[in-house]
Design a protein around this motif. Structure first.
Motif, PDB file in Angstrom:
ATOM      1  N   HIS A  83      -7.734   5.165   3.087  1.00 23.62           N
ATOM      2  CA  HIS A  83      -6.708   6.019   2.497  1.00 23.62           C
ATOM      3  C   HIS A  83      -7.002   7.459   2.868  1.00 23.62           C
ATOM      4  O   HIS A  83      -8.149   7.820   3.148  1.00 23.62           O
ATOM      5  CB  HIS A  83      -6.674   5.893   0.972  1.00 23.62           C
ATOM      6  CG  HIS A  83      -5.846   4.749   0.489  1.00 23.62           C
ATOM      7  ND1 HIS A  83      -4.480   4.715   0.635  1.00 23.62           N
ATOM      8  CD2 HIS A  83      -6.190   3.592  -0.124  1.00 23.62           C
ATOM      9  CE1 HIS A  83      -4.021   3.588   0.121  1.00 23.62           C
ATOM     10  NE2 HIS A  83      -5.039   2.891  -0.337  1.00 23.62           N
ATOM     11  N   ASP A  84      -5.976   8.285   2.834  1.00 24.85           N
ATOM     12  CA  ASP A  84      -6.127   9.720   3.038  1.00 24.85           C
ATOM     13  C   ASP A  84      -6.076  10.438   1.695  1.00 24.85           C
ATOM     14  O   ASP A  84      -5.625   9.875   0.689  1.00 24.85           O
ATOM     15  CB  ASP A  84      -5.014  10.252   3.952  1.00 24.85           C
ATOM     16  CG  ASP A  84      -5.241   9.907   5.416  1.00 24.85           C
ATOM     17  OD1 ASP A  84      -6.367   9.508   5.777  1.00 24.85           O
ATOM     18  OD2 ASP A  84      -4.291  10.035   6.201  1.00 24.85           O
ATOM     19  N   ASP A  87      -2.795  10.422  -0.417  1.00 25.77           N
ATOM     20  CA  ASP A  87      -2.130   9.154  -0.723  1.00 25.77           C
ATOM     21  C   ASP A  87      -1.932   8.940  -2.215  1.00 25.77           C
ATOM     22  O   ASP A  87      -2.762   9.335  -3.036  1.00 25.77           O
ATOM     23  CB  ASP A  87      -2.941   7.979  -0.172  1.00 25.77           C
ATOM     24  CG  ASP A  87      -2.906   7.902   1.340  1.00 25.77           C
ATOM     25  OD1 ASP A  87      -2.220   8.737   1.962  1.00 25.77           O
ATOM     26  OD2 ASP A  87      -3.564   7.007   1.897  1.00 25.77           O
ATOM     27  N   LEU A  89      -1.550   5.694  -4.593  1.00 20.03           N
ATOM     28  CA  LEU A  89      -1.859   4.273  -4.467  1.00 20.03           C
ATOM     29  C   LEU A  89      -1.037   3.415  -5.407  1.00 20.03           C
ATOM     30  O   LEU A  89      -0.644   3.847  -6.477  1.00 20.03           O
ATOM     31  CB  LEU A  89      -3.340   4.030  -4.793  1.00 20.03           C
ATOM     32  CG  LEU A  89      -4.376   4.917  -4.126  1.00 20.03           C
ATOM     33  CD1 LEU A  89      -5.766   4.500  -4.563  1.00 20.03           C
ATOM     34  CD2 LEU A  89      -4.259   4.845  -2.631  1.00 20.03           C
ATOM     35  N   VAL A 111       3.773   1.875   3.919  1.00 17.47           N
ATOM     36  CA  VAL A 111       3.464   3.274   3.626  1.00 17.47           C
ATOM     37  C   VAL A 111       4.762   4.060   3.773  1.00 17.47           C
ATOM     38  O   VAL A 111       5.414   3.985   4.810  1.00 17.47           O
ATOM     39  CB  VAL A 111       2.407   3.829   4.601  1.00 17.47           C
ATOM     40  CG1 VAL A 111       2.166   5.309   4.346  1.00 17.47           C
ATOM     41  CG2 VAL A 111       1.112   3.042   4.505  1.00 17.47           C
ATOM     42  N   VAL A 153      -3.908   4.245   6.760  1.00 16.46           N
ATOM     43  CA  VAL A 153      -3.899   4.383   5.304  1.00 16.46           C
ATOM     44  C   VAL A 153      -3.239   3.135   4.731  1.00 16.46           C
ATOM     45  O   VAL A 153      -2.472   2.464   5.409  1.00 16.46           O
ATOM     46  CB  VAL A 153      -3.135   5.638   4.832  1.00 16.46           C
ATOM     47  CG1 VAL A 153      -3.808   6.897   5.327  1.00 16.46           C
ATOM     48  CG2 VAL A 153      -1.686   5.611   5.260  1.00 16.46           C
ATOM     49  N   GLY A 154      -3.560   2.816   3.493  1.00 14.06           N
ATOM     50  CA  GLY A 154      -2.957   1.639   2.876  1.00 14.06           C
ATOM     51  C   GLY A 154      -3.292   0.364   3.625  1.00 14.06           C
ATOM     52  O   GLY A 154      -2.487  -0.560   3.660  1.00 14.06           O
TER      53      GLY A 154
END
Length: 199
Positions: A83-84, A87, A89, A111, A153-154
């Motif tokens: 993840h960044d 983000d 979640l 995303v 990410v994700g």
């Protein structure tokens, strides 16, 4: 803020969060330390080189710190989730990853960037790109068994897949010379015969 949000909202019991920071960024380190003080499962990682480097370089440092943590804590993670810092979640994502990780080596969640003002050109570009890619393209790629570019990410990556790529690259699974290490990772996993899924 993202690590704190994750630690307070994720619906899961057994996980750790590792946050990559740079030695020349004391402000971020202080922010991360405050979260670590509140949550024992959040850990600060200081990268070897001053930033900014590539995201892949930072990820390699984080993965190295995770390996050291596993040895000290006598545990072994089944997979790694990327993840960044910006983000937001889904609180159920760890349960979904846990359910799918035994049969898949790369699991990519949809995303979608949060909508911004029309003057935010970079964010607007990503909004359109991810809507197209994660709204249609990745679902079709998964259905036909094509390679699945990771969004970086994700996504969750199973330990055997990370270990295989690390073994091929001298212990560093992420290509630090690439600005699109996420896409490259997904394509490399496909070439090595690993299974990817868009969930």
């Amino acid at each position: 803020k993202m690590a704190e949000l994750a630690a307070t909202t994720l619906d899961y019991e057994n996980y750790h969060i590792f946050v990559g920071t740079y030695p020349n960024d004391p402000e971020t380190q202080q922010d991360v330390e405050k979260v670590c003080a509140r949550f024992p499962n959040v850990h600060k990682v200081i990268c070897a080189r001053p930033g900014p480097t590539s995201k892949a370089d930072c990820l390699n440092n984080v993965l190295n710190a995770i390996t050291q943590f596993e040895q000290r804590a006598c545990l072994k993670f089944e997979g790694f989730i990327l993840h960044d810092s910006e983000d937001v979640l889904s609180k159920m994502e760890l349960r979904l990853f846990n359910y799918l990780i035994d049969k898949n080596d790369l699991i990519q969640l949809p995303v979608y960037p949060l909508k911004k003002s029309w003057t935010s050109f970079t964010s607007g570009h990503y909004l359109d790109e991810f809507a197209e890619s994660h709204g249609k393209d990745l679902a079709v790629r998964t259905a036909v068994g094509a390679s699945l570019p990771s969004a970086g990410v994700g996504c969750a990556i199973a330990r055997p897949a990370v270990a295989k790529i690390a073994a091929l690259r001298g212990g560093k699974p992420f290509d630090a010379s690439s600005l699109t290490e996420d896409y490259e990772l997904g394509l490399t996993l496909h070439q090595l015969g690993f299974r990817s899924i868009f969930a």
